[in-house]
Structure formats: structure tokens, C-alpha cells
Scaffold this active site. Structure first.
Site, mmCIF file in Angstrom:
data_model
loop_
_atom_site.group_PDB
_atom_site.id
_atom_site.type_symbol
_atom_site.label_atom_id
_atom_site.label_comp_id
_atom_site.label_asym_id
_atom_site.label_seq_id
_atom_site.Cartn_x
_atom_site.Cartn_y
_atom_site.Cartn_z
ATOM 1 N N GLU A 161 -33.878 51.449 26.096
ATOM 2 C CA GLU A 161 -33.456 50.587 24.988
ATOM 3 C C GLU A 161 -33.186 49.153 25.431
ATOM 4 O OE1 GLU A 161 -32.301 53.678 25.383
ATOM 5 O OE2 GLU A 161 -32.727 54.749 23.504
ATOM 6 N N HIS A 203 -23.559 60.455 19.232
ATOM 7 C CA HIS A 203 -24.688 60.213 18.330
ATOM 8 C C HIS A 203 -24.231 59.871 16.913
ATOM 9 C CE1 HIS A 203 -26.911 61.968 21.604
ATOM 10 N NE2 HIS A 203 -28.051 61.916 20.967
#
Lengths: 363, 324
Positions: free
Chosen positions: B60, B129
Site C-alpha cells: 500500500e 479490518h
């Protein structure tokens, strides 16, 4: 190494002056290279005075001792070649042709500074000269340099991005992610590791695991790498040119580690600059490995310039630096209302998108 | 008017913008051949090919930073984060580079990048998450953040985000991806910074963004059916820029406010809205501003408890009744 270009084979390691890219230099070009190195050194010597007098704030990371790296590599740039670097950024800025005035004024936080006083020493920018900063977080610019290369390839332009970084940055994750992407997507980026041997006060052997050199890690990604002696402008140009050609012709990345040395501390505020290394070591580099003095000697030996002509050039550059200092002192600080400018493009340009909803909060 | 899912609405927005502007490129993990982890990019790679829809490795920081760099040279990357929770490993690239480079360059640079993906809890995947970082992003001048609550808004806001010349973070919601709304076939764009009244009312205002809008609407139905109270539901749609006018207008109309926010309560989006209301509309208030946020602990896994950790219609009704 995964590929060797023709030009690489053509270099005689004994004498980089004979490399094609250097043989094509005119006397005027060679004097130009000296001028750029002198501009960096004289500019920074004046900025150091400012810092010591308390005229400027923040950090001041001096490039003195490393001049041949920026000047040598940047001298190869064509219209579609771009550069980006870290916080030791004055050398690259001056080498791409930024004026001493705008750079000095930025140090003092003046409205006439290259970043209107909003960036300071670590954040010089000149996109019109393909110079994308000036970045303060170690290694943070490495994905940005990759992105510039990505954009070039996306647009079908034959160009390259030189992304400079220090030896301390090689241990940041973002750099390794960038290497993987550069190799995976065949992006025309050259990571130039300016190895000045100290990441702040930590020597390479205490910070980086390696076999022989930092660039060699590129092997793990199948990226071609090389090392160069940063005190020799000819060598820097010859090896950087190979990397540039690899990017232009084959859209492939390179890691180029350039051995260099900084005479001052990590920043001027580095209180231990002479503790983690010996004064003798610093003196040895100044006396025997100074890229500027060595280039001057070259030019005299080659009959390009006389000592007197060099002194005269140097004096004119000192004048330029002193004039820039005066320009910076005489310039105004930015107006308070400019705090809210340059945050959002849409607001600055008074577009419809910039005028719906509130963008700034508080008083 | 056709009914389409929130997921399809975003997919249509992406496809239309890819066709409209040759510099738009979709980049992210599993966005191309896999069709998107949540199928938001389904079919795009097949239609538009390798150049416009690009599978990224799990890096990322690397690929978001790459997108920022490419945007400086005029590419308009739309970067997918499989979860906004994964943004935390790319934080330096998002906050320092996308968010600050324009300012530090004195306005010489702009980054027309979109970073999008789901940012929600409630799916039994645990704390790592389930983050809702819209408050963090909105706390950074230089960045913009939008949180669409419906398919119609998701499409219109996504198109505005892609056309915007500043970095825009679009926070979607996996629990909404499969929900359907009416979305016209005709082209439309919803400007950032314009809130929307999702339900007219006169007695109390619920102010929310993202899926909390749906929660607020359900609470409003309960109040109407069981208590004869008419709640107005204002959907912020965009957190920064923020439609302050719309907030002040609904407060002046109903004089009572419950803020519904899936952020954690401490320094969440609703903290800012509450501060703003008391500063600018104190005299319009007939009762203290109330808040219903996620319960202030990391997102719990246990499905039974996770349901009550997020704002529920019942909690909104309870808070509303306390000030009516």
C-alpha cells in the site's frame, strides 16, 4: 545484472573522461559544471552564516562535499527527465537552475521564496524545471519518484526519473516496495543512493545489513545496479548516463549508489557531527577527495581554465550568493492570509468545487 | 428509474470516467483479473485492459505513493484500498505526500488522486479490518473526504472526486455494496461539500454520514410510527469540505439534534459537528446536542456484540426521546 547496454561496455574504467557522454562535453559545458558546483558551495556557506546568526529557523542539511552527485546526474537531464530528492535538497535545486534568490528567501521563510515561505530548507520545488522536491520524511519520496516514472511511461514519453536518497533511506519499507514495483512494471526510474556513509550519526555498518554495498540489494529484485565514485564528476556522469539510457531505451530501473561525503553534520543542529567520526576523517576528505577541487584541477590540467579564471568565476558566484542573501533579507514575510492559500487547488482557483461547502475550520 | 446496487453505481462511475478521461487509471490489489475483492471493479479490466485497470501487489505505501507521484504529472489515478484499514501502512504517503505537497510547494503542485475503498465495521472481521478513518483524514487540511450513503450518492460523488484536482478520499461501506437504490441512466455529478436531506422532519434533526444515515432513517421511522415524532435526517455526504449551512439550517428548523456517527466518540466527526453547532447555533438549541457513536473500544469480533457496538436505530431513538 540482467542487462548490459552497449554504452556500458564502452566505458574504460580507468578513465571515465573518455566515456562518450563526457567526450562530447565542450569547454563551455565543463565550465558550466564547475559553475553549478561552485553555486551550491557558495550558496550553502552563506546559508550556514544565516543559520548560525539565528536569521533562519528549522533544520539546515548541508550538501557541501556531495556537489558532484547532483551536478553530474542533473547535467544529463533532457526535457522528459525528472528528479525528486529528500531533505538535503539545495544542491539539486540549484543544479536544475533554480535561482539563489528564491532558494535563499525560502530559507528565511519569505514570500519570495520558491515555496512562498511554506516549505523551508527541506522543501524546495520547481516543477517547471522537472524538480519535484525536497521531501522531509526519510524514504518517503521513493514511491513518488516511482510515480513520476509511471506517469512518463503511461503517457508514452521517453523519459526517466532520478530519485535521490541517502544511505539511511535504504532501510525504509517504502523504498523496497518501490523497488519491487519498479522491476515488476519496468518503470524508468533511477534510484540514486547518495552514500555519505552516515545516516545522521549512525555508520553504515551499524545500520545496514549487506554483502558488499547497498546497491547490491537490487539483485533481490532483478534490478541492474552500479556503484560510482562521487568525487569524480566524469565517473558520476558516465555511470548515471548508463542508467538513464537503460530507462530511456528499455524502460528499466537502475539502482546507482554513489560514494560521497558530507563535510558538515547531518544538519547544522547535529551536535555530535565530530564525535561519531574523527576530525581527521573529515580533513582527509576535504584535502584529497573534494569533488569541486578535483574538478578544478581537471579543468586546469585539461587547459580548459586557468587558476585565475577559476578564481574570477568563484568571485562572481560569491557575489551572486551575497546578493541572494541581501534579496532574502530585504524580502517581505508572507501575509497572514496566505496561510489558507495553496491548501486546495480548487479553492485557490476559485472553481465551483472549491466553493461548495466549508474547506477551513476554526476562527 | 433503474434500481442498482451501491457496488454497481461505483462501478458505473469508474467506467464512465475511464471513458471520459484518458488519464484515469484504476490501481489496487485484485482490482483487475480478480474483479475486485468486493467486486466493485467487476468487468472493468475485461472492458478496458491492462493499461487502465492495474493489479498491484500488496504494497500500500508503495503503490499509493506511486499514485501520488503520478498524479503530480497529471495522471488521475483511482487507487483502491481493499479496506481503508490498510491505509495505515500507507499513512506517510497519504498524509505527508498527497496531503501536504501542494502546501509545501507554495501551490506549485496539485495531486488529482482518488483513494477509495470500504471503511466500516460490522462485518465480523475484528478490529484491524474495521476502522473508520474519515475523522483522521478530515483532520488533515489538504485532503478531502466523502462518505456516500446511497448508490445514487456513491456514483455522483465518485465522479466528482475523480474530476476534482485535489486528493479525495472516498470511504465506502461493504454493508451497503449489495443494497439497491434508484439511479438514473443519465449522467450526473454530485458536488463535494453539499449535504442532502434524506428525510424531511420538523421535531428533531439526525445528522449523519455513510451508513449511519441508514441507521438514522430507520430510527426516524420508528419515532414516527411509535411516537408521532417527525425527525429530519441530514446526510453530510462530504466531511471535508463540509456543508455547514445545511447543518445550521436543520438545527434552526428543529432545535434538537442527535448526531449519528460510526466513528468512535473521542475526536470523531460528530465531535467537530457538535462543537460547530454550539459555537454557531447555540441560541437555536432547545436541548443539548446528543451523539450516538460506535462504543468506545476496538471493534469486537463477536457477531452478537458487534451489532450493538455500532450505532443502532434503538440507541438513536433512545437519545432522541431524552431531549424531546
Amino acid at each position: 545484472m540482467i542487462s548490459v547496454t552497449e554504452e556500458e561496455v564502452a566505458i574504460d574504467p580507468a578513465d571515465y573522461a573518455q566515456a562518450k557522454i563526457n567526450k562530447s562535453l565542450s569547454s563551455k559545458d565543463k565550465i558550466g559544471l564547475l559553475r553549478e558546483m561552485l553555486r551550491i558551495r557558495r550558496f550553502e556557506q552563506v546559508s550556514l552564516k544565516f543559520y548560525n546568526q539565528g536569521v533562519m529557523g528549522g533544520f539546515l542539511h548541508l550538501y557541501i562535499g556531495q556537489e558532484a552527485v547532483a551536478v553530474g546526474t542533473i547535467s544529463l537531464m533532457g526535457d522528459n527527465d525528472h528528479i525528486i530528492t529528500a531533505y538535503r535538497d539545495h544542491g539539486h535545486a540549484l543544479a536544475v537552475g533554480m535561482s539563489m534568490n528564491e532558494c535563499m528567501a525560502e530559507l528565511l521563510g519569505k514570500a519570495t521564496g520558491c515555496s512562498r515561505g511554506k516549505g523551508g530548507s527541506m522543501h524546495y520545488f520547481a516543477p517547471d524545471k522537472n524538480y519535484w522536491g525536497g521531501h522531509g520524511i526519510v524514504g518517503g519520496q521513493t514511491p513518488l519518484g516511482l510515480g513520476l516514472a509511471y506517469a512518463l511511461k503511461y503517457k508514452g514519453l521517453k523519459g526517466c526519473c532520478f530519485c535521490y536518497m541517502g544511505d539511511g533511506a535504504v532501510n525504509q519499507g517504502a523504498y523496497h516496495e518501490s523497488l519491487n514495483l519498479a522491476a515488476l512494471w519496468k518503470l524508468p526510474v533511477v534510484y540514486v543512493i547518495e552514500n555519505n556513509k552516515y545516516s545522521m550519526g549512525t555508520t553504515i555498518d551499524r545500520s545496514s545489513a549487506m554483502r558488499n554495498c547497498l546497491a547490491e540489494r537490487a539483485d533481490g529484485y532483478g534490478i541492474v545496479w552500479d556503484i560510482a565514485n562521487g568525487e569524480d564528476l566524469y565517473e558520476v556522469r558516465a555511470k548515471a548516463h548508463n542508467a538513464l539510457e537503460r530507462a530511456h531505451k528499455h524502460s528499466l530501473p537502475t539502482v546507482l549508489e554513489i560514494d560521497t561525503y558530507r563535510y558538515y553534520g547531518h544538519s547544522v543542529a547535529d551536535a555530535n557531527a565530530k564525535k561519531y567520526r574523527s576530525p581527521e576523517e573529515i580533513e582527509r576528505y576535504k584535502a584529497h577527495h573534494d569533488p569541486l577541487r578535483l574538478w578544478e584541477k581537471r579543468l586546469v590540467d585539461e587547459g580548459v581554465m586557468t587558476v585565475e579564471e577559476i578564481e574570477k568565476l568563484d568571485e562572481s558566484i560569491k557575489d551572486e550568493a551575497n546578493a541572494a542573501a541581501q534579496f532574502a533579507l530585504d524580502s517581505e514575510f508572507p501575509a497572514p492570509e496566505t496561510i489558507f492559500e495553496d491548501v486546495y487547488w480548487e479553492v485557490d482557483n476559485n472553481t465551483e468545487s472549491g466553493s461548495t461547502g466549508r474547506h477551513f475550520f476554526g476562527d | 428509474m433503474p434500481q442498482i446496487t451501491y457496488r454497481k453505481a461505483i462501478n458505473d462511475a469508474l467506467a464512465e470516467e475511464i471513458i471520459r478521461d484518458e488519464n484515469v487509471v484504476i490501481i489496487g490489489e485484485e482490482v483487475a483479473r480478480y474483479n475486485g475483492a468486493y467486486k466493485v471493479t467487476e468487468g472493468l479490466w475485461e472492458r478496458f485492459g491492462d493499461k487502465r485497470v492495474v493489479d498491484a501487489p500488496i504494497s500500500e505505501a508503495g503503490f499509493i505513493g506511486m499514485g501520488v507521484g503520478a498524479s503530480m504529472l497529471g495522471i488521475r489515478p483511482v487507487m483502491e484500498l481493499m479496506f481503508w484499514s490498510f491505509a495505515y501502512v500507507a499513512w506517510d504517503q497519504i498524509i505527508n505526500n498527497a496531503g501536504q505537497v501542494r502546501y509545501m510547494s507554495g501551490g506549485l503542485i496539485n495531486c488529482p488522486i482518488v483513494i477509495r475503498g470500504p471503511a466500516n465495521g460490522g462485518t465480523n472481521v475484528g478490529a484491524t479490518h474495521s476502522h473508520t478513518p474519515e475523522n483522521f483524514i478530515a483532520n488533515t487540511p489538504g485532503l478531502k473526504v466523502v462518505c456516500p450513503a446511497t448508490a445514487y450518492d456513491a456514483k455522483g460523488l465518485m465522479k466528482a472526486a475523480i474530476r476534482d484536482n485535489d486528493p479525495v478520499c472516498v470511504m465506502e461501506n461493504t454493508l451497503l455494496y449489495g443494497e439497491t437504490w434508484e439511479v438514473p441512466d443519465e449522467e450526473y455529478v454530485i458536488p463535494l461539500g453539499v449535504a442532502d436531506i434524506k428525510r424531511e422532519g420538523t421535531d428533531i434533526s439526525f445528522i449523519a454520514h455513510g451508513r449511519a444515515v441508514i441507521t438514522a432513517l430507520k430510527a426516524a421511522e420508528i419515532l414516527a410510527a411509535e411516537h408521532g415524532i417527525q425527525a429530519e435526517v441530514l446526510d453530510l455526504r462530504s466531511i471535508r469540505p463540509l456543508d455547514e449551512e445545511a447543518i445550521l439550517k436543520t438545527v434552526a428548523k428543529t432545535h434538537r439534534v442527535v448526531l449519528v456517527d460510526e466513528n468512535k466518540p473521542f475526536c470523531g466527526v460528530s465531535s467537530q459537528i457538535a462543537a460547530m453547532i454550539q459555537e454557531q447555533a447555540f441560541d437555536d438549541l432547545d436541548a443539548p446536542v446528543q451523539r450516538v457513536c460506535s462504543l468506545d473500544a476496538p471493534a469486537i469480533y463477536s457477531p452478537a456484540l458487534e451489532k450493538i457496538q455500532l450505532p443502532t436505530p434503538d440507541r438513536v431513538v433512545y437519545k432522541a426521546l431524552q431531549i424531546l
